[in-house]
Design a protein around this motif. Structure first.
Motif, mmCIF file in Angstrom:
data_model
loop_
_atom_site.group_PDB
_atom_site.id
_atom_site.type_symbol
_atom_site.label_atom_id
_atom_site.label_comp_id
_atom_site.label_asym_id
_atom_site.label_seq_id
_atom_site.Cartn_x
_atom_site.Cartn_y
_atom_site.Cartn_z
ATOM 1 N N VAL A 47 0.556 -5.375 6.381
ATOM 2 C CA VAL A 47 0.844 -4.556 5.204
ATOM 3 C C VAL A 47 2.320 -4.202 5.155
ATOM 4 O O VAL A 47 3.053 -4.352 6.143
ATOM 5 C CB VAL A 47 0.007 -3.251 5.208
ATOM 6 N N HIS A 101 0.849 -1.190 0.000
ATOM 7 C CA HIS A 101 0.000 0.000 0.000
ATOM 8 C C HIS A 101 0.885 1.240 0.000
ATOM 9 O O HIS A 101 2.035 1.198 0.450
ATOM 10 C CB HIS A 101 -0.907 0.035 1.239
ATOM 11 N N GLU A 128 -3.100 5.540 1.607
ATOM 12 C CA GLU A 128 -4.132 4.585 1.216
ATOM 13 C C GLU A 128 -4.833 3.904 2.379
ATOM 14 O O GLU A 128 -6.025 3.585 2.294
ATOM 15 C CB GLU A 128 -3.485 3.525 0.321
ATOM 16 N N LEU A 129 -4.130 3.635 3.467
ATOM 17 C CA LEU A 129 -4.683 2.835 4.554
ATOM 18 C C LEU A 129 -5.731 3.610 5.346
ATOM 19 O O LEU A 129 -5.527 4.763 5.704
ATOM 20 C CB LEU A 129 -3.561 2.367 5.481
ATOM 21 N N ASP A 180 -8.907 -1.074 7.124
ATOM 22 C CA ASP A 180 -7.746 -1.945 6.970
ATOM 23 C C ASP A 180 -7.192 -2.447 8.299
ATOM 24 O O ASP A 180 -6.169 -3.148 8.313
ATOM 25 C CB ASP A 180 -6.641 -1.205 6.212
#
Length: 314
Positions: A49, A35, A39-40, A44
């Motif tokens: 990640v 990612h 974005e997170l 999530d």
């Protein structure tokens, strides 16, 4: 006897399972990130990640092993906070200079003190592995936010650092989105995008032109096109009904706030139309582009007021 597992072992098992799941679903098996740093989100939480980017100045640096270390990581898309209590990981970050390139693997957790100013402000990544991909040396400042206080000289000499600042990244991204919108809009209006030459013959226009000598033709010169004016007229008489391009223009004149020696412009031409046809097209295109790229923008008056030449020169 019953075998017990630590939290770290459970985390490693989960990350191993998640990596296998990602691979089985044909997602990118990128060793650096799954990612980006903008974005997170809250959805999530619980995911294993990897993120990669540039290291900002860590917060709460202390020798107390029970106090977590907070590490902002930034890239083109935004900033994500990473947290760790592990002494080895804390030492890795403390030893890495600001703006070093890092790749971090961990679990997304809910942030105890949310930051409403960040799109990722509700979460943070609990680090399990930190790789310093490239160490930064000899910065001309302590943080990117302090860049402006170093003066224009440092900005020119370290342009890549100056452009790394979020406000500059976002400005360039907005420009890209704006041009993309204009191109899509004009294609839907059946315009043809055509590149015209930059090296040209001198034309009898008002602006001064840059001269480019030819190495093959002794004593002969090209000029850098100050506008596509002659080329687009040629296209019109060649029966291209609607033409446009994002044209590069060069003018050998004194640099001012309104005029640069090199700039880009949206250049378009239409055949068999009236003045109102051109004005209506450009007005609608610009209004839609601005409201698309900058949501919430409102115009006081549409259509725009129009002045005649006589009114404008009074």
């Amino acid at each position: 006897s019953k075998k017990t597992y630590s939290v770290e072992m459970y985390t490693e098992i989960f990350c191993h399972f998640y990596r296998g799941l990602v691979k089985s679903r044909n997602f990118s098996n990128n060793p650096y990130r799954t990612h980006n740093c903008g974005e997170l989100k809250i959805k999530d939480i619980g995911r294993c990640v990897r993120i990669a980017g540039w290291l900002q100045k860590p917060r709460k640096v202390t020798n107390n092993s029970s106090v977590p270390l907070f590490i902002p990581i930034h890239d083109m898309y935004g900033v994500t906070q990473v947290v760790t209590k592990e002494p080895i990981l804390k030492e890795t970050i403390i030893q890495a200079p600001v703006e070093s390139v890092v790749s971090i693997e961990g679990i997304v957790i809910e942030r105890q003190s949310p930051n409403s100013n960040l799109p990722t402000g509700q979460i943070e990544v609990d680090a399990r592995k930190i790789d310093v991909l490239n160490r930064c040396e000899n910065l001309p400042f302590t943080t990117l936010s302090a860049f402006t206080s170093t003066g224009n000289c440092a900005a020119s000499q370290s342009r890549y650092l100056y452009l790394r600042r979020q406000q500059n990244l976002q400005a360039i991204r907005k420009r890209s989105q704006f041009i993309h919108f204009l191109s899509n809009y004009l294609h839907k209006q059946e315009f043809t995008e055509i590149d015209t030459p930059i090296l040209s013959k001198k034309s009898p226009e008002g602006a001064k032109e840059f001269i480019v000598p030819s190495s093959n033709l002794k004593g002969q010169f090209y000029t850098l096109s100050q506008s596509p004016q002659q080329f687009k007229q040629l296209l019109m008489v060649s029966s291209f009904d609607k033409y446009f391009q994002i044209a590069k223009c060069f003018r050998d004149e004194t640099h001012t706030a309104q005029r640069q020696i090199e700039f880009s412009q949206l250049d378009l031409e239409m055949a068999f139309v009236t003045q109102d046809d051109v004005i209506n097209l450009v007005e609608e295109m610009m209004c839609k582009a601005i409201t698309s790229i900058f949501p919430g923008t409102e115009f006081k008056e549409i259509p725009f007021p129009r002045l005649t030449y006589q009114d404008a020169t009074k």
